[in-house]
Each structure stands twice: as C-alpha cells, then as structure tokens.
Design an enzyme around this catalytic site. Structure first.
Site, PDB file in Angstrom:
ATOM      1  N   GLU A   7       0.818  -1.214   0.000  1.00  0.00           N
ATOM      2  CA  GLU A   7       0.000   0.000   0.000  1.00  0.00           C
ATOM      3  C   GLU A   7       0.850   1.261   0.000  1.00  0.00           C
ATOM      4  O   GLU A   7       0.492   2.265  -0.604  1.00  0.00           O
ATOM      5  CB  GLU A   7      -0.931   0.004   1.212  1.00  0.00           C
ATOM      6  CG  GLU A   7      -1.792   1.240   1.301  1.00  0.00           C
ATOM      7  CD  GLU A   7      -2.987   1.077   2.219  1.00  0.00           C
ATOM      8  OE1 GLU A   7      -3.491   2.085   2.711  1.00  0.00           O
ATOM      9  OE2 GLU A   7      -3.430  -0.059   2.424  1.00  0.00           O
ATOM     10  N   LYS A   8       1.987   1.190   0.686  1.00  0.00           N
ATOM     11  CA  LYS A   8       2.835   2.365   0.845  1.00  0.00           C
ATOM     12  C   LYS A   8       4.302   1.960   0.725  1.00  0.00           C
ATOM     13  O   LYS A   8       4.649   0.803   0.906  1.00  0.00           O
ATOM     14  CB  LYS A   8       2.606   3.013   2.215  1.00  0.00           C
ATOM     15  CG  LYS A   8       1.168   3.444   2.467  1.00  0.00           C
ATOM     16  CD  LYS A   8       0.997   3.897   3.908  1.00  0.00           C
ATOM     17  CE  LYS A   8      -0.456   4.217   4.207  1.00  0.00           C
ATOM     18  NZ  LYS A   8      -0.666   4.564   5.621  1.00  0.00           N
ATOM     19  N   ASP A 103      -2.841  -2.604   3.103  1.00  0.00           N
ATOM     20  CA  ASP A 103      -3.093  -2.664   4.543  1.00  0.00           C
ATOM     21  C   ASP A 103      -4.257  -3.607   4.821  1.00  0.00           C
ATOM     22  O   ASP A 103      -5.145  -3.776   3.983  1.00  0.00           O
ATOM     23  CB  ASP A 103      -3.418  -1.268   5.081  1.00  0.00           C
ATOM     24  CG  ASP A 103      -2.167  -0.420   5.282  1.00  0.00           C
ATOM     25  OD1 ASP A 103      -1.056  -0.953   5.129  1.00  0.00           O
ATOM     26  OD2 ASP A 103      -2.303   0.783   5.582  1.00  0.00           O
ATOM     27  N   ASP A 105      -7.258  -3.869   5.737  1.00  0.00           N
ATOM     28  CA  ASP A 105      -8.587  -3.324   5.967  1.00  0.00           C
ATOM     29  C   ASP A 105      -9.298  -3.159   4.626  1.00  0.00           C
ATOM     30  O   ASP A 105      -8.762  -3.502   3.571  1.00  0.00           O
ATOM     31  CB  ASP A 105      -8.518  -1.997   6.731  1.00  0.00           C
ATOM     32  CG  ASP A 105      -7.705  -0.924   6.009  1.00  0.00           C
ATOM     33  OD1 ASP A 105      -7.428  -1.080   4.802  1.00  0.00           O
ATOM     34  OD2 ASP A 105      -7.343   0.078   6.660  1.00  0.00           O
ATOM     35  N   TYR A 331      -0.428  -2.747  13.504  1.00  0.00           N
ATOM     36  CA  TYR A 331      -1.254  -1.940  12.595  1.00  0.00           C
ATOM     37  C   TYR A 331      -2.301  -1.140  13.368  1.00  0.00           C
ATOM     38  O   TYR A 331      -3.117  -1.708  14.096  1.00  0.00           O
ATOM     39  CB  TYR A 331      -1.926  -2.866  11.580  1.00  0.00           C
ATOM     40  CG  TYR A 331      -2.800  -2.146  10.580  1.00  0.00           C
ATOM     41  CD1 TYR A 331      -2.235  -1.331   9.615  1.00  0.00           C
ATOM     42  CD2 TYR A 331      -4.182  -2.284  10.610  1.00  0.00           C
ATOM     43  CE1 TYR A 331      -3.031  -0.670   8.688  1.00  0.00           C
ATOM     44  CE2 TYR A 331      -4.986  -1.637   9.697  1.00  0.00           C
ATOM     45  CZ  TYR A 331      -4.402  -0.819   8.738  1.00  0.00           C
ATOM     46  OH  TYR A 331      -5.202  -0.171   7.833  1.00  0.00           O
ATOM     47  N   ARG A 333      -4.902   1.080  12.361  1.00  0.00           N
ATOM     48  CA  ARG A 333      -6.264   1.397  11.893  1.00  0.00           C
ATOM     49  C   ARG A 333      -7.188   0.195  12.071  1.00  0.00           C
ATOM     50  O   ARG A 333      -8.000  -0.121  11.211  1.00  0.00           O
ATOM     51  CB  ARG A 333      -6.225   1.826  10.422  1.00  0.00           C
ATOM     52  CG  ARG A 333      -5.460   3.115  10.177  1.00  0.00           C
ATOM     53  CD  ARG A 333      -5.285   3.376   8.681  1.00  0.00           C
ATOM     54  NE  ARG A 333      -4.488   4.557   8.412  1.00  0.00           N
ATOM     55  CZ  ARG A 333      -4.973   5.743   8.053  1.00  0.00           C
ATOM     56  NH1 ARG A 333      -6.282   5.885   7.917  1.00  0.00           N
ATOM     57  NH2 ARG A 333      -4.190   6.765   7.819  1.00  0.00           N
TER      58      ARG A 333
END
Length: 637
Positions: A7-8, A103, A105, A331, A333
């Site tokens: 994701e990043k 991530d 989610d 993580y 979130r």
C-alpha cells in the site's frame, strides 16, 4: 516473476527486508535476489473521475443536472501518482503471480485490487493472486506473514464492499453538496454547503445536542433517604437506604422515573420516620471484572482524548508514526480488540520489550503473569487485523516525541493488563420495607484490585459496607429525609464523547428494528475515517471548539435544519455500514445496495427544491476555495 504490491513505500521496504540475498533498489520498486519484485502504491493511485469526465456540461454546477449517476464508472490516476502507476503497470506485464499487500482493511484491499484491474491484468493471474496481511512491520513478524499468504479471492467481498462505499459516497456527497450549495446561493450564502453520508449525521448529533441544551429547563425532583439502625444492645450499626417508588407512583414521576411531586415524597418521609423496618432480602455476592480488552483505534482515541486532550486526528498520526517509523506498535487502523491465539506465545517477548523500552513500566511487567490468558486471545474474533498492541522491538521511548511516548505507554499498559487477574469485589444488597414502602441499600468493597493496580485510580469509589443482616430482621428507621435535586441538561459533546457516539451510534437511533440490525455493525464511519470526519467538520466551519466542548456554528445549524431528517439522522448511514459489512461477508450483492441508494438520492434531490432558502441569509461564508474530491484518501508515507 512474483510481484508484491504494497500500500505504501514503508510497507514495501519492510516486505523486501523479509527476503534474504542481495537486492537492487530501482525507481519505484525493489528487485529481490530471485528476480521477484516488491513495489508499492502511494495510498490510492486512482480516484473516481470528476463529473465533467462523464459529460463536459457537468463542470458547471446546475440543479437541472442532478442527480448525476454514472452508468459506467471511470477511475483516473490521482495527480502526482502517474509515475508510480506506470511502474506498477510495467511490472504487471511480466508478472506471473501477483500478491496484494495492501493494509489489512477494506480500503487497503481495494486500492491494490483496483490498480490490478485498471492495468488490465490477465484473468488467470487475478484469479490466482495472493493476499499478504501484515500487522507488524518488524522483521520477524513480516517473515511470519510471508509464510502465510492467503488467496486474494478470499477477500473479494471486502474489495467489493470498499468499491460500493467509494461509489456510494461519491453519489451521495457530490449530488447533495451541489444541490444544497446552489440552494444556499439562492438564499445569499456564497460558501460551499458540504453534505456527506457520515459527516452530516455527525454534525446532526452536535446540532441536536446544542438545541437540547439551549431548550433545557431545569426541574426539581425528589428522593427519600432513610437512615436505618440495627437493634442491638451494643452500639447499633447504621446505614442509609433509598426509597423505590411503586407502580402506584407512576402518575407522579417523569419519564425517567423521578418523583416530581414534592408532596408525595413528603408523605413518605412522614410515614416512615421513626417506624420499624423489615429486611425483605439481604444478599452478598462475590463479583469480578476482567481486564479491559486491548485497544482498537477508536477506543485508543477516546482514552487519549480524555487523558491527554489529544484530538482523534493527532492520535491517528502518532499511531502511524509508531507503526511505520518506529515499528513499536502493530497496525493502528484496526477495529478489532482481540488477538490471535498464536500471538500468546510471543507474550513474553512483547512484555520484555515494554520493560526495556519504558522504565516506568518495569514494575508493571515484573508483577505480570505471562501465563495468564485473558479473553482477548480469541481467533473467532480476529480476521484481517487484530487489536493494537506493542511489538517486540526494543527502542527506548526517550527517543520518541512526547505524544509518541504517551500513546505507546497507553497501548503498553492496556496490553500488560491482559496478564493481571480480574478486579474482585463483594457486593451487598439489602431490600427493606418501611411502612409499606420499599427501600434499597447497596454497598461494594474491593477484595482484590487485580488489573486495577495499573490504572490511575486505586479502586472505584464504593459505598460504605452494610452491616450483616438476615431476612425478617427488624430495624429502626431513626431518620427519613427528603432530598431535593434538579434535573441537569446533557453535556456538550467533546472530541472523546463525539467519537464514542460515532462508534456506539445505536444509542442515538430511535427505530427498534434498526437498533437490532446495528447490534453487531454499530458505527458511523470506520476506524480509519472517524478522526478525519471530525477534523473535516471543523475545517469546513460547521463546528467549533469552546475549550473542550464542541458547538455547532450558525452555518452548521442552518445546514442541518435545511436538510431532510433522514440525511441528518444516523439511521441511514449506519444501515449503510451494516450493509457494507454484509457485502464484505458476501451476504449481500453490490447491486442490491446501490440500486435503492440511487433511488433515495433522487428523492432527496427532489425534496431539496422545497426548502426555505432564506435561512442561509446573513451567514458568514466559508473559504471559497473548495476541492471537489468525493473520496476519503489514505495518507501515504
């Protein structure tokens, strides 16, 4: 070639470190020793196209265009991300297998899936794609995750749910914002009146609370307290008991059961004073409360707001730093407060790391029992991500910023609590009859503090202990007093209580059927978006802070009063969240969610034409600059 898409960049680098051998850092990706590659997005690389991409006429805001409902949705590269998108597209052309490493989610699932689809990857590669779930960026945790790659198709429901959310927010936000901004202009307001399926009900909570306080009239109510004494030759033992009005008193009570007729209470005082009391029942129960579960993001934000006066947005930013930069927490979130059973075997390592990192926690760790297994370890409550806990990395918190150290210690303490016994206490209850009236007395006393020793409070405030009584025992009512009290208004929301309201929204829903639906999927927004929504309402000048209190501005009030109630109440968007959860669990189809929604938006647009626009006259306008973006963006590192 296997292509891992993170994701990043920070997650991409962590994944690459999980592989041995020489690696080559390229522009936008890392090539591993065996030829496989790790690349990354920068948050969302794609976004929903603006309306003028569907029809150039939509560039101008006009009521006759509404509602705007795309038939074939268009995604476009976000500004500044085209270069990285091109890197991924080129790598996908030679990839034989793709691993989604977004991530863990809903949004993390979608933002990689949508890039794979946008780049027109072959069907068989999509069908055989893998899913890498990483909750901890430390090397050992990453290596463990790399040995447990799951089929990406297991998360199709999550991706479709995120897609439905994205499109629904675009439809709802764009159409209603344009409608009410144009209507506001008719009334003389020149700013943008932003409407969103989550932000507007949150604002509605604040507006209605402000109105309730403004309209509140304090009224007296009455209680009767009896002082009772045991009949003994030695010094009698005394205690107080509170009168419990009978059903016959209902005509003299308010909706909350408080007696509002003074004469009734005075009659009870006169009838009971000096009379004997008979013990109808007396019980002593040993009770206990387990340690609170480890944090999810909302619970952490609420506690941090109460203790440190940190905004939810600030807490999220600190958590991201602790997770990505320092790798001291898992993580952040996360909406889960449970842990995989497999993690229990790492407990001693995590506790040792806490002790090494935070000297203030040494005593707490030394007195913990690492063999105790609290109810937090529960595989049935864990899916893509788990509760926020410290990692086993050693790094002194003296190297952290002040806020980082505070949040780390808060998370660490909550984790340490899992290795302490329950708080144990004894509860006494006595029911006494005096002159035909029922009086109740209760008392609690701690017998073992358990996990409570780790909190600021030594123990809850308890009532004085009751004497030992037996059923049928005769007592003396040596005094009976009338206590006059005043009703008090509800308190203004703070960031902590507003966030708590968003996570427990069923309390603000009137419809009993909807309350039942929301029992498990209770919440406005998600863990990742709630802080930003509150922050957004401040930035758009719909809310303002007065000390810790949150008040709606005149613009916020006018907007809520102009909108139909279904747009300002939490019912509709909470049901959305429930349905989005059903989509993620493959219990509802995408079309069954989107079609009724589209119809509702059309009805809301039609209803908006009948509002009185004069209420917008004289309002101070918000800043004219307005970014026409309709999706929640995830911040890239």
């Amino acid at each position: 070639m296997i292509l891992y898409i993170a994701e990043k960049p920070s997650l991409g680098r962590a994944i690459a470190q999980g592989f041995s051998g020489p690696q080559q850092k390229q522009d936008g990706y890392i090539q591993l020793a065996n030829g496989d590659c790790v690349t990354w997005c920068i948050g969302h690389l794609l976004e929903q196209a603006e309306p003028d991409k569907y029809d150039p006429a939509y560039a101008k805001w006009a009521l006759q265009h509404l509602p705007i409902v795309p038939q074939d949705w268009i995604l476009v590269p976000k500004k500044g991300t085209s270069k990285q998108l091109s890197v991924i597209k080129r790598l996908l052309k030679t990839a034989t297998k793709v691993i989604n490493a977004g991530d863990p989610d809903r949004e993390g699932q979608l933002l990689v899936d949508e890039v794979i689809t946008y780049c027109k990857v072959k069907r068989d590669i999509i069908d055989n794609a893998g899913r890498l779930l990483i909750n901890d960026l430390n090397l050992n945790a990453v290596k463990k995750s790399l040995t447990n790659i799951r089929p990406n198709r297991e998360f199709t429901g999550l991706s479709i749910s995120a897609l439905a959310r994205s499109r629904a927010d675009w439809l709802y936000g764009l159409n209603l914002t344009r409608a009410y901004t144009l209507l506001g202009q008719r009334g003389g307001y020149s700013g943008v009146l932003s409407v969103g399926r989550v932000q507007t009900p949150v604002l509605g909570l604040v507006v209605r609370r402000d109105a309730e306080i403004a309209q509140f009239e304090s009224k007296p109510f009455y209680e009767v307290m009896a002082t009772l004494a045991t009949q003994t030759e030695q010094a009698p033992q005394t205690f107080t008991a509170k009168w419990q009005p009978s059903a016959a008193c209902e005509p003299y009570q308010d909706e909350e059961g408080r007696v509002i007729v003074k004469k009734l209470a005075e009659t009870v005082v006169n009838k009971t004073r000096g009379q004997p009391g008979i013990v109808e029942s007396y019980t002593v129960k040993d009770k206990q409360s387990p340690p609170p579960l480890p944090y999810n993001l909302s619970a952490l934000q609420i506690d941090a707001s109460k203790r440190f006066n940190l905004s939810p947005k600030a807490v999220l930013n600190v958590c991201q730093s602790l997770y990505e930069r320092h790798q001291l927490i898992t993580y952040p979130r996360s909406d889960s407060r449970y842990l995989p059973v497999e993690h229990f075997k790492d407990a001693q390592n995590v506790l040792s790391a806490i002790k090494a990192n935070a000297p203030d926690q040494k005593s707490a760790v030394d007195n913990a029992n690492s063999k105790l297994k609290s109810k937090a370890w529960n595989d049935s409550k864990v899916d893509a991500h788990h509760a926020i806990i410290p990692t086993s990395r050693n790094k002194a918190i003296s190297s952290l910023s002040g806020d980082e150290a505070k949040i780390y210690q808060l998370i660490a303490t909550q984790y340490i609590m899992q290795f302490y016994g329950p708080h144990k206490y004894q509860e006494q209850t006595a029911v006494v009859s005096i002159a035909g009236g029922t009086f109740l007395a209760k008392a609690k006393a701690t017998t073992d503090k358990g996990w409570l020793v780790l909190t600021k409070q030594s123990e809850p405030k308890h009532e004085p202990a009751l004497p030992s009584l037996v059923k049928g025992q005769v007592l003396d009512c040596i005094d009976s007093q009338l206590v006059e009290k005043q009703t008090t208004p509800p308190k203004h929301f703070t960031e902590a209580t507003l966030l708590a309201a968003m996570t427990g929204i069923a309390r603000y829903v009137q419809d009993a059927n909807i309350k039942k639906i929301l029992k498990d999927t209770d919440g406005l927004g998600t863990e990742a978006t709630r802080a930003s929504i509150i922050d957004l309402l401040f930035k758009r000048q719909f809310m303002q802070k007065n000390g810790k209190e949150i008040h709606a501005t005149s613009t916020g009030k006018a907007l809520i009063n102009a909108l139909p109630s279904e747009s300002t109440q939490p019912d509709m968007t909470a049901i959305w969240e429930a349905n989005l959860d059903k989509i993620s669990q493959r219990q509802m189809r995408y079309q069954d969610f989107m079609q009724p929604l589209t119809h509702t938006i059309g009805e809301l647009i039609n209803a908006s034409q009948r509002i009185d626009t004069s209420q917008f006259a004289g309002l101070a306008s918000t800043k004219p600059a307005y970014k026409k973006k309709w999706r929640k963006k995830k911040k890239a590192s």
